[in-house]
Design a protein around this motif. Structure first.
Motif, PDB file in Angstrom:
ATOM      1  N   THR A   1       0.926  -1.347  -0.036  1.00 43.77           N
ATOM      2  CA  THR A   1      -0.039   0.097  -0.021  1.00 43.77           C
ATOM      3  C   THR A   1       0.857   1.343   0.090  1.00 43.77           C
ATOM      4  OG1 THR A   1      -1.940  -1.220   1.088  1.00 43.77           O
ATOM      5  CG2 THR A   1      -1.783   1.188   1.272  1.00 43.77           C
ATOM      6  N   ARG A   2       2.197   1.542   0.761  1.00 44.22           N
ATOM      7  CA  ARG A   2       2.815   2.511   0.895  1.00 44.22           C
ATOM      8  C   ARG A   2       3.717   2.646  -0.201  1.00 44.22           C
ATOM      9  NH1 ARG A   2       5.370   1.675   6.730  1.00 44.22           N
ATOM     10  NH2 ARG A   2       6.420   3.664   6.205  1.00 44.22           N
ATOM     11  N   ILE A   3       4.114   1.603  -0.965  1.00 43.45           N
ATOM     12  CA  ILE A   3       5.078   1.546  -1.941  1.00 43.45           C
ATOM     13  C   ILE A   3       4.185   1.959  -3.257  1.00 43.45           C
ATOM     14  CG2 ILE A   3       5.196  -0.939  -2.611  1.00 43.45           C
ATOM     15  CD1 ILE A   3       8.287   1.669  -2.010  1.00 43.45           C
ATOM     16  N   ALA A   4       3.119   1.691  -3.148  1.00 41.88           N
ATOM     17  CA  ALA A   4       2.303   1.830  -4.402  1.00 41.88           C
ATOM     18  C   ALA A   4       2.448   2.971  -5.461  1.00 41.88           C
ATOM     19  CB  ALA A   4       0.723   1.475  -4.216  1.00 41.88           C
ATOM     20  N   PRO A   5       2.637   4.092  -4.994  1.00 38.98           N
ATOM     21  CA  PRO A   5       2.750   5.511  -5.534  1.00 38.98           C
ATOM     22  C   PRO A   5       3.974   5.038  -6.565  1.00 38.98           C
ATOM     23  CG  PRO A   5       2.320   6.070  -3.542  1.00 38.98           C
ATOM     24  CD  PRO A   5       2.567   4.561  -3.356  1.00 38.98           C
ATOM     25  N   VAL A   6       5.097   4.547  -6.211  1.00 38.58           N
ATOM     26  CA  VAL A   6       6.231   4.247  -7.085  1.00 38.58           C
ATOM     27  C   VAL A   6       6.133   3.265  -8.006  1.00 38.58           C
ATOM     28  CG1 VAL A   6       7.771   6.000  -6.097  1.00 38.58           C
ATOM     29  CG2 VAL A   6       7.849   3.774  -5.223  1.00 38.58           C
ATOM     30  N   LEU A   7       5.209   2.156  -7.438  1.00 39.74           N
ATOM     31  CA  LEU A   7       5.344   0.797  -7.964  1.00 39.74           C
ATOM     32  C   LEU A   7       4.288   0.673  -9.036  1.00 39.74           C
ATOM     33  CD1 LEU A   7       5.827  -2.252  -8.219  1.00 39.74           C
ATOM     34  CD2 LEU A   7       4.064  -2.712  -6.402  1.00 39.74           C
ATOM     35  N   LEU A   8       3.155   1.077  -8.733  1.00 35.24           N
ATOM     36  CA  LEU A   8       2.022   1.061  -9.771  1.00 35.24           C
ATOM     37  C   LEU A   8       2.636   1.437 -11.440  1.00 35.24           C
ATOM     38  CD1 LEU A   8      -1.131   1.756  -7.702  1.00 35.24           C
ATOM     39  CD2 LEU A   8      -0.605  -0.203  -8.910  1.00 35.24           C
ATOM     40  N   PRO A   9       3.144   2.677 -11.394  1.00 32.35           N
ATOM     41  CA  PRO A   9       3.533   3.113 -12.799  1.00 32.35           C
ATOM     42  C   PRO A   9       4.266   1.990 -13.292  1.00 32.35           C
ATOM     43  CG  PRO A   9       3.897   4.894 -11.183  1.00 32.35           C
ATOM     44  CD  PRO A   9       3.641   3.453 -10.459  1.00 32.35           C
ATOM     45  N   HIS A  10       5.104   1.147 -12.636  1.00 31.82           N
ATOM     46  CA  HIS A  10       5.881   0.191 -13.473  1.00 31.82           C
ATOM     47  C   HIS A  10       5.154  -1.042 -13.703  1.00 31.82           C
ATOM     48  CE1 HIS A  10       9.614   2.321 -12.869  1.00 31.82           C
ATOM     49  NE2 HIS A  10       9.388   2.722 -11.527  1.00 31.82           N
ATOM     50  N   LEU A  11       3.741  -1.172 -13.281  1.00 29.04           N
ATOM     51  CA  LEU A  11       3.182  -2.403 -13.255  1.00 29.04           C
ATOM     52  C   LEU A  11       2.072  -2.213 -14.468  1.00 29.04           C
ATOM     53  CD1 LEU A  11       2.481  -3.591  -9.764  1.00 29.04           C
ATOM     54  CD2 LEU A  11       4.093  -4.598 -11.284  1.00 29.04           C
ATOM     55  N   ARG A  12       1.677  -0.840 -14.561  1.00 26.82           N
ATOM     56  CA  ARG A  12       0.523  -0.258 -15.300  1.00 26.82           C
ATOM     57  C   ARG A  12       0.506  -0.841 -16.814  1.00 26.82           C
ATOM     58  NH1 ARG A  12       0.292   4.661 -13.102  1.00 26.82           N
ATOM     59  NH2 ARG A  12      -1.113   3.743 -11.699  1.00 26.82           N
ATOM     60  N   ASP A  13      -0.567  -1.436 -17.174  1.00 27.04           N
ATOM     61  CA  ASP A  13      -0.577  -1.894 -18.611  1.00 27.04           C
ATOM     62  C   ASP A  13       0.457  -3.070 -19.082  1.00 27.04           C
ATOM     63  OD1 ASP A  13      -2.584   0.018 -19.343  1.00 27.04           O
ATOM     64  OD2 ASP A  13      -0.729   1.679 -19.710  1.00 27.04           O
ATOM     65  N   ARG A  14       0.736  -3.776 -17.784  1.00 27.24           N
ATOM     66  CA  ARG A  14       1.581  -4.814 -18.226  1.00 27.24           C
ATOM     67  C   ARG A  14       0.939  -6.209 -17.656  1.00 27.24           C
ATOM     68  NH1 ARG A  14       6.650  -2.926 -20.030  1.00 27.24           N
ATOM     69  NH2 ARG A  14       6.723  -0.597 -19.350  1.00 27.24           N
ATOM     70  N   ALA A  15       1.077  -7.435 -18.456  1.00 27.00           N
ATOM     71  CA  ALA A  15       0.330  -8.581 -17.920  1.00 27.00           C
ATOM     72  C   ALA A  15       1.397  -8.924 -16.712  1.00 27.00           C
ATOM     73  CB  ALA A  15       0.561  -9.657 -18.917  1.00 27.00           C
ATOM     74  N   LEU A  16       0.645  -9.435 -15.530  1.00 27.56           N
ATOM     75  CA  LEU A  16       1.308  -9.897 -14.484  1.00 27.56           C
ATOM     76  C   LEU A  16       1.407 -11.195 -14.142  1.00 27.56           C
ATOM     77  CD1 LEU A  16       2.887  -8.028 -12.068  1.00 27.56           C
ATOM     78  CD2 LEU A  16       0.268  -7.877 -10.768  1.00 27.56           C
ATOM     79  N   THR A  17       2.531 -11.620 -13.851  1.00 26.17           N
ATOM     80  CA  THR A  17       2.607 -12.892 -13.422  1.00 26.17           C
ATOM     81  C   THR A  17       2.982 -12.922 -11.799  1.00 26.17           C
ATOM     82  OG1 THR A  17       3.657 -13.835 -15.380  1.00 26.17           O
ATOM     83  CG2 THR A  17       4.232 -15.089 -13.430  1.00 26.17           C
ATOM     84  N   ARG A  18       2.277 -13.617 -10.946  1.00 21.05           N
ATOM     85  CA  ARG A  18       2.455 -13.615  -9.649  1.00 21.05           C
ATOM     86  C   ARG A  18       3.316 -14.954  -9.208  1.00 21.05           C
ATOM     87  NH1 ARG A  18      -1.724 -13.204 -12.602  1.00 21.05           N
ATOM     88  NH2 ARG A  18      -3.231 -14.452 -11.102  1.00 21.05           N
ATOM     89  N   ILE A  19       3.944 -14.906  -7.988  1.00 21.06           N
ATOM     90  CA  ILE A  19       4.372 -16.080  -7.166  1.00 21.06           C
ATOM     91  C   ILE A  19       3.715 -15.831  -5.871  1.00 21.06           C
ATOM     92  CG2 ILE A  19       6.114 -17.624  -6.865  1.00 21.06           C
ATOM     93  CD1 ILE A  19       8.038 -16.230  -8.472  1.00 21.06           C
ATOM     94  N   ARG A  20       2.922 -16.772  -5.628  1.00 17.53           N
ATOM     95  CA  ARG A  20       2.112 -16.858  -4.419  1.00 17.53           C
ATOM     96  C   ARG A  20       2.759 -17.724  -3.262  1.00 17.53           C
ATOM     97  NH1 ARG A  20      -4.137 -17.066  -6.114  1.00 17.53           N
ATOM     98  NH2 ARG A  20      -4.369 -17.365  -3.690  1.00 17.53           N
ATOM     99  N   TYR A  21       2.751 -17.182  -2.127  1.00 21.18           N
ATOM    100  CA  TYR A  21       3.194 -18.102  -0.976  1.00 21.18           C
ATOM    101  C   TYR A  21       2.026 -18.260   0.227  1.00 21.18           C
ATOM    102  CZ  TYR A  21       7.674 -17.693  -3.336  1.00 21.18           C
ATOM    103  OH  TYR A  21       8.732 -17.626  -4.136  1.00 21.18           O
ATOM    104  N   PRO A  22       1.188 -18.812   0.073  1.00 20.31           N
ATOM    105  CA  PRO A  22       0.021 -18.778   1.147  1.00 20.31           C
ATOM    106  C   PRO A  22       0.500 -19.289   2.410  1.00 20.31           C
ATOM    107  CG  PRO A  22      -0.280 -20.678  -0.691  1.00 20.31           C
ATOM    108  CD  PRO A  22       0.848 -19.701  -1.047  1.00 20.31           C
ATOM    109  N   ASN A  23       1.451 -19.879   2.433  1.00 20.25           N
ATOM    110  CA  ASN A  23       1.840 -20.519   3.726  1.00 20.25           C
ATOM    111  C   ASN A  23       3.518 -19.878   4.029  1.00 20.25           C
ATOM    112  OD1 ASN A  23      -0.210 -22.457   4.415  1.00 20.25           O
ATOM    113  ND2 ASN A  23       0.572 -23.623   2.767  1.00 20.25           N
ATOM    114  N   GLY A  24       3.495 -18.693   3.544  1.00 15.44           N
ATOM    115  CA  GLY A  24       4.831 -18.096   3.793  1.00 15.44           C
ATOM    116  C   GLY A  24       6.131 -18.544   2.773  1.00 15.44           C
ATOM    117  N   VAL A  25       7.046 -17.871   3.205  1.00 11.32           N
ATOM    118  CA  VAL A  25       8.130 -18.149   2.273  1.00 11.32           C
ATOM    119  C   VAL A  25       8.820 -19.662   2.505  1.00 11.32           C
ATOM    120  CG1 VAL A  25       8.823 -15.741   1.729  1.00 11.32           C
ATOM    121  CG2 VAL A  25       9.835 -17.080   3.832  1.00 11.32           C
TER     122      VAL A  25
END
Length: 303
Positions: A40-64
């Motif tokens: 949430t706090r990093i969003a102002p600088v992160l979102l411009p680098h994500l915008r309009d790009r197909a996103l691949t996520r790596i999920r860790y539902p039980n932690g790293v």
């Protein structure tokens, strides 16, 4: 015991978050609530680098320390307000012809992803429907080479690219290596971009054979830095700036200054310590987005 769930409003969107006290980074005691807070706090600088790009996520539902999985397709319960783009999926391991990618254009989407324990966010070098507007060179050290040697190679690469009028901007991978990100015109296809990156990597390998390797064979890498030019392949993604990484501590793919890279190359700063989420937030408060020039476009690559 059922998970404790909360409904929250984020920029006019209603989301449900849960398990905020669940520890996702056990060695650091870093919880899912803190992951959501960081994004949430990093969003102002992160979102411009994500915008309009197909996103691949790596999920860790039980932690790293638990299992993880790559996720390209939008999950079944994706809210209707989350932007998705249906794109071809050549070579899909699951035999799909298309994938419904999530595109993270806004803060509600970012919070929704963080609540799914999508710790790592990876993007291609192109925006949806366009040619690459960025060239990425990945610098991967083979032990005993480390970040110090990556910094040395980064300086060599920077100077060589500058000879062709190409600006480069460094960041850590958040793990053991680095990437150089170069804004380009967005008018050339990925084959040309990848071919150019390969040619420069081979050039530098020839000039510095004891430090650099451009071939992918792992038996060639010990003690050298592999310049991975293939990151520019149309099917590849690179960890996004400011993305968390699944390490013992909540490390972040962190933009650097060239002064920091020069100091690292000279061994004048710790060469193995990753920047954590807390440290990166402080860096951004002080210096803003060091990778903002990537958003302004660049020149065509030499043919």
């Amino acid at each position: 015991m059922p998970a404790e769930r909360f409904r929250v409003e984020v920029e006019g969107r209603t989301l449900e978050v849960s398990n905020l006290d669940k520890v996702l980074y056990p060695a650091a005691g870093f919880t899912k609530g803190e992951v959501i807070d960081y994004y949430t706090r990093i969003a102002p600088v992160l979102l411009p680098h994500l915008r309009d790009r197909a996103l691949t996520r790596i999920r860790y539902p039980n932690g790293v320390d638990g299992g993880s999985f790559f996720e390209k397709n939008a999950p079944a319960a994706t809210p209707g307000w989350v932007r998705t783009e249906t794109l071809p999926a050549p070579g899909s391991s699951k035999g799909r012809e298309t994938i419904d990618y999530v595109v993270a254009d806004d803060l509600p989407t970012l919070v929704w992803l963080a609540n799914l324990a999508a710790l790592e966010l990876h993007t291609p070098q192109w925006k949806v429907g366009e040619h690459p507007d960025m060239m990425v060179v990945d610098l991967d050290p083979g032990a005993p080479a480390a970040l110090k040697q990556c910094c040395q190679v980064a300086l060599l690469m920077r100077d060589r690219l500058a000879d062709d009028g190409i600006e480069s901007y460094p960041k850590t991978s958040g793990k053991k290596g680095m990437q150089l990100c170069c804004p380009i015109a967005g008018t050339q296809d990925s084959d040309l971009v990848s071919g150019y990156a390969k040619r420069i990597a081979q050039e530098l390998e020839k000039a510095h054979p004891k430090l650099i390797v451009s071939k992918m064979a792992k038996n060639l890498r010990p003690g050298k830095v592999f310049i991975d030019w293939s990151q520019n392949n149309a099917a590849k993604t690179t960890v996004a700036p400011y993305s968390l990484r699944a390490q013992a501590v909540p490390s972040v793919s962190t933009p650097l200054t060239w002064d920091e890279v020069s100091a690292g190359a000279a061994g004048k700063r710790p060469s193995t310590k990753p920047y954590t989420a807390t440290e990166v937030l402080k860096r951004v408060d002080k210096s803003g987005d060091l990778l903002a020039p990537l958003l302004d476009g660049g020149p065509e690559l030499p043919g």
